[in-house]
Scaffold this motif. Structure first.
Motif, PDB file in Angstrom:
ATOM      1  N   TYR A 192      74.504  47.162  29.562  1.00  0.00           N
ATOM      2  CA  TYR A 192      73.373  46.240  29.650  1.00  0.00           C
ATOM      3  C   TYR A 192      72.684  46.183  31.013  1.00  0.00           C
ATOM      4  O   TYR A 192      71.578  45.670  31.121  1.00  0.00           O
ATOM      5  CB  TYR A 192      73.836  44.820  29.291  1.00  0.00           C
ATOM      6  N   LEU A 231      69.043  47.577  31.414  1.00  0.00           N
ATOM      7  CA  LEU A 231      68.052  46.708  30.782  1.00  0.00           C
ATOM      8  C   LEU A 231      67.767  45.488  31.651  1.00  0.00           C
ATOM      9  O   LEU A 231      66.614  45.090  31.836  1.00  0.00           O
ATOM     10  CB  LEU A 231      68.551  46.274  29.406  1.00  0.00           C
ATOM     11  N   ARG A 279      64.162  44.537  33.675  1.00  0.00           N
ATOM     12  CA  ARG A 279      63.424  43.294  33.458  1.00  0.00           C
ATOM     13  C   ARG A 279      63.247  42.528  34.765  1.00  0.00           C
ATOM     14  O   ARG A 279      62.153  42.024  35.064  1.00  0.00           O
ATOM     15  CB  ARG A 279      64.154  42.446  32.400  1.00  0.00           C
ATOM     16  N   GLU A 324      62.354  38.854  25.170  1.00  0.00           N
ATOM     17  CA  GLU A 324      62.464  40.177  24.564  1.00  0.00           C
ATOM     18  C   GLU A 324      63.883  40.368  24.042  1.00  0.00           C
ATOM     19  O   GLU A 324      64.814  39.659  24.463  1.00  0.00           O
ATOM     20  CB  GLU A 324      62.122  41.271  25.567  1.00  0.00           C
ATOM     21  N   HIS A 364      66.840  43.391  23.086  1.00  0.00           N
ATOM     22  CA  HIS A 364      67.292  44.778  23.177  1.00  0.00           C
ATOM     23  C   HIS A 364      68.591  44.937  22.399  1.00  0.00           C
ATOM     24  O   HIS A 364      69.475  44.076  22.460  1.00  0.00           O
ATOM     25  CB  HIS A 364      67.516  45.195  24.634  1.00  0.00           C
ATOM     26  N   GLY A 387      72.635  42.121  19.756  1.00  0.00           N
ATOM     27  CA  GLY A 387      71.496  42.281  20.641  1.00  0.00           C
ATOM     28  C   GLY A 387      71.629  41.398  21.872  1.00  0.00           C
ATOM     29  O   GLY A 387      72.414  40.448  21.895  1.00  0.00           O
TER      30      GLY A 387
END
Length: 276
Positions: A39, A42, A46, A206, A208, A262
């Motif tokens: 993670y 990601l 961001r 968002e 992911h 997610g």
């Protein structure tokens, strides 16, 4: 992936780091790092897209082994990071310039001093009660013009999900952790509304979903997580020991075809005084 803060107990009396996921348990730091490998890219993308960079003073809540904190320093070039956790043994093992470590319980009033351009918490609030209060308190730690960024898990094993050994194990895990330590991901989609309620603006969100691949860091993370939470999973009655073993074999095989949990990330900005 972060170890999770908080001293507030679930209805069953347990909490993260005691009933399960004890930091002194062999391999716990490695389990957290497997999650980070899945993670962190990601998360960093961001945070950098939101502007994290030189001159920013940052707070990393529930910092775990400190992978996000260190990458903010090394890759984003922020001015400094205060990494907070209820147990800082993993953070203390890897000191770097610009990284300050604070052992504190974020659920206690005034636990963290100061204000920050970025306040970040990943996989923390999902394990704590009184989440709305904690979001409001984290928002108070954001300086005017700064941003609060929250990430937590979204369960994708709902009623319409195909039944596989993996999906059965995940359902048992979520239910078992909720009964044991109060973990609850059902409210995570309300993050944007709660950020607005906390007085933040320009709210965004968002989702992911990293791929599940045999031998990947994420698959190894789930295997280790099931190993530690196995008694809670079996206690739900949704799986037995054989079913957990079957889920491990399935996850590690080429037959695995499933969606991981997610990660939803939501953020909101503290208005400048002139904007209020």
């Amino acid at each position: 992936m972060e170890r999770f803060d908080g001293s507030e107990r679930s209805a069953s009396g347990g909490r993260y780091g005691e009933a399960v996921f004890r930091p002194e348990q062999a391999g716990e730091g490695e389990r957290i790092d497997f999650g980070a490998l899945a993670y962190d890219d990601l998360t960093l993308a961001r945070l950098r897209a939101l502007g994290a960079g030189p001159g920013w003073h940052c707070l990393d809540v529930g910092a775990g082994t400190g992978t996000v904190s260190r990458r903010l320093l090394d890759e984003a070039g922020v001015a400094g990071v205060l990494a907070v956790d209820r147990d800082v043994r993993f953070l203390a093992e890897r000191p770097v310039p610009g990284l300050d470590v604070l052992e504190a319980d974020i659920t206690a009033p005034g636990a963290v001093p100061g204000r920050f351009r970025l306040v970040h918490a990943r996989f923390v609030l999902m394990h704590l009660p009184e989440r709305e209060r904690l979001i409001a308190e984290l928002a108070e730690l954001v300086e005017p013009g700064g941003v609060l960024v929250l990430s937590d898990a979204i369960d994708l094993t709902g009623a319409g999900t195909p039944v596989t050994p993996y999906s059965e194990a995940m359902r048992a895990m979520w239910q078992g952790l909720r009964a044991t330590i109060g973990t609850d991901v059902t409210w995570v989609p309300s993050y944007p509304r709660l950020l607005r309620r906390a007085g933040l603006g320009r709210v965004g969100a968002e989702l992911h979903v990293p791929p599940l691949l045999p031998g990947s860091p994420l698959s190894r993370f789930w295997v280790d997580t099931w190993r530690r939470s196995r008694p809670a999973m079996v206690a739900t009655g949704l799986v037995d020991e054989a079913a957990v073993d079957a889920a491990v074999r399935y996850l590690e095989s080429d037959d695995c075809a499933a969606l991981s949990a997610g990660m939803m990330t939501a953020w909101g900005w503290k208005p400048m005084a002139a904007d209020v």
